[in-house]
Motif scaffolding. Structure first.
Motif, mmCIF file in Angstrom:
data_model
loop_
_atom_site.group_PDB
_atom_site.id
_atom_site.type_symbol
_atom_site.label_atom_id
_atom_site.label_comp_id
_atom_site.label_asym_id
_atom_site.label_seq_id
_atom_site.Cartn_x
_atom_site.Cartn_y
_atom_site.Cartn_z
ATOM 1 N N GLY A 1 -50.852 15.088 -17.449
ATOM 2 C CA GLY A 1 -50.776 15.951 -15.671
ATOM 3 C C GLY A 1 -50.155 14.790 -14.779
ATOM 4 O O GLY A 1 -50.249 13.583 -14.836
ATOM 5 N N VAL A 2 -49.739 15.391 -13.829
ATOM 6 C CA VAL A 2 -48.995 14.576 -12.830
ATOM 7 C C VAL A 2 -50.029 14.859 -11.511
ATOM 8 O O VAL A 2 -50.792 15.655 -11.192
ATOM 9 C CB VAL A 2 -47.711 15.248 -12.182
ATOM 10 N N SER A 3 -50.396 13.536 -11.014
ATOM 11 C CA SER A 3 -51.443 13.264 -10.065
ATOM 12 C C SER A 3 -50.730 12.635 -8.808
ATOM 13 O O SER A 3 -50.242 11.743 -8.872
ATOM 14 C CB SER A 3 -52.535 12.490 -10.450
ATOM 15 N N LEU A 4 -51.028 13.397 -7.679
ATOM 16 C CA LEU A 4 -50.585 12.854 -6.469
ATOM 17 C C LEU A 4 -51.670 11.712 -5.877
ATOM 18 O O LEU A 4 -52.770 12.191 -5.994
ATOM 19 C CB LEU A 4 -50.300 13.881 -5.262
ATOM 20 N N VAL A 5 -51.111 10.650 -5.453
ATOM 21 C CA VAL A 5 -52.214 9.713 -4.941
ATOM 22 C C VAL A 5 -51.883 8.941 -3.788
ATOM 23 O O VAL A 5 -50.502 8.858 -3.477
ATOM 24 C CB VAL A 5 -52.329 8.607 -6.028
ATOM 25 N N TYR A 6 -52.730 9.041 -2.671
ATOM 26 C CA TYR A 6 -52.250 8.524 -1.579
ATOM 27 C C TYR A 6 -53.789 7.562 -1.147
ATOM 28 O O TYR A 6 -54.879 8.170 -1.304
ATOM 29 C CB TYR A 6 -51.959 9.274 -0.578
ATOM 30 N N PRO A 7 -53.822 6.525 -0.572
ATOM 31 C CA PRO A 7 -52.655 5.518 -0.356
ATOM 32 C C PRO A 7 -52.360 4.656 -1.713
ATOM 33 O O PRO A 7 -52.983 4.814 -2.749
ATOM 34 C CB PRO A 7 -52.770 4.633 0.739
ATOM 35 N N ASN A 8 -51.876 3.829 -1.600
ATOM 36 C CA ASN A 8 -51.221 2.828 -2.897
ATOM 37 C C ASN A 8 -52.227 1.610 -2.922
ATOM 38 O O ASN A 8 -51.830 0.579 -3.585
ATOM 39 C CB ASN A 8 -49.910 2.408 -3.300
ATOM 40 N N SER A 9 -53.175 1.303 -2.326
ATOM 41 C CA SER A 9 -53.899 0.263 -1.809
ATOM 42 C C SER A 9 -54.865 -0.013 -3.108
ATOM 43 O O SER A 9 -55.059 -1.198 -3.302
ATOM 44 C CB SER A 9 -54.972 0.553 -0.577
#
Length: 310
Positions: free
Chosen positions: A136-144
């Motif tokens: 699966g492709v997962s969108l992530v925010y933020p990169n902290s």
């Protein structure tokens, strides 16, 4: 001496399709052994099935608060219209990490719902069901938080966005998953109408489109025009592009993407308006109570004054 691996207790508040897919992806691969899972008791059938599949890795809590108390990372996966009510029943301490799977609920809003948790401990993720197969492709925010990004990389690929508006825009492509399946179904039905055996048609349709999609995945940063240009002039693929373009299919796809995006923005705007309206109503109610109290006080004082005068 080999260093002992840290085990993260991953708690789920809300166990629907996506939560189940994450649990399955993490627990079905023996090489991913750094997570223990604790599930909220709601959606009993899904929770029970996950416990049966992964008895040594999965624990079922008796309440949402037990999930919170026993977890290091907490995945919030309730419906967006439920979070305000759910948050009132939960206390999350500052040392916890929150991963929100809810669409349209901003980091700022999540910080309001869980004020003890610092903003840097809150991450938004938009995964899709293929995480169950670690594809699966997962969108992530933020990169902290690199550890959270690493976990979703293990479930396929984590794509980190630069800002929150980009997360919303990219997530619109996730809404085309059903349309893609509908396209596969169109190909499948056409093959069957030409006499191809159902099983063969299904296997080939899914596999050929997956292999074509893999080429797209390798296209790089410059988009997909090079792949389009590779089609032989006057050939079958070029004909397919031309006829669909003339029929307005690609323009209609763009219109649909725009429509989905506008719906998403309107939903977020409406939510903000409702929250502001609720706040205004609360303030108005407090003002009314205040002035009501003043009026009652004045009346009582006046009555006492006249009684004393009599």
């Amino acid at each position: 001496k080999k260093k002992k691996k840290m085990v993260v207790v991953l708690g789920f508040v809300g166990v629907g399709t996506i939560s189940s897919a994450i649990v399955t992806g993490l627990c079905s691969n023996p090489s991913i052994d750094e997570f223990k899972i604790i599930l909220s008791p709601r959606n009993a059938e899904k929770v029970h099935n996950l416990k049966l599949k992964f008895p040594s890795q999965v624990t079922i809590a008796t309440s949402n608060q037990e999930v919170i108390d026993k977890s290091d990372w907490i995945i919030i996966a309730v419906l967006p219209n439920q979070i305000e009510q759910v948050s009132k029943t939960l206390e999350i301490k500052s040392n916890k990490l929150i991963i929100s799977l809810m669409s349209g609920v901003s980091i700022s809003k999540l910080s309001e719902y869980f004020p003890l948790v610092p903003k840097e401990n809150v991450t938004r993720v938009i995964p899709l069901p293929p995480v169950a197969n670690r594809k699966g492709v997962s969108l992530v925010y933020p990169n902290s938080n690199k550890e959270i990004i690493n976990m979703f990389d293990k479930l396929g690929l984590a794509v980190v966005t630069d800002d929150e508006p980009s997360l919303t825009k990219l997530s619109i492509l996730c809404c085309m998953m059903g349309a893609y399946y509908q396209t596969l179904d169109t190909y499948h039905k056409w093959l069957i109408s030409k006499g191809v055996e159902t099983k063969v048609a299904s296997k080939f349709t899914g596999s050929i489109m997956a292999s074509i999609a893999d080429d797209g995945k390798q296209a790089g940063e410059n988009g997909f025009q090079k792949l389009i240009a590779e089609q032989t002039p006057g050939g079958y693929n070029e004909q397919g592009i031309r006829e669909l373009k003339e029929a307005g299919v690609f323009d209609r796809m763009t219109e649909t993407l725009e429509s989905l995006y506008n719906r998403s923005i309107q939903k977020e705007t409406k939510k903000l308006i409702n929250q502001n309206q609720n706040h205004q109503n609360q303030v108005k109610g407090n003002v009314n109570v205040f002035f009501g109290g003043v009026v009652v006080g004045v009346l009582l004082t006046t009555s006492i004054f006249f009684l004393k005068k009599k």
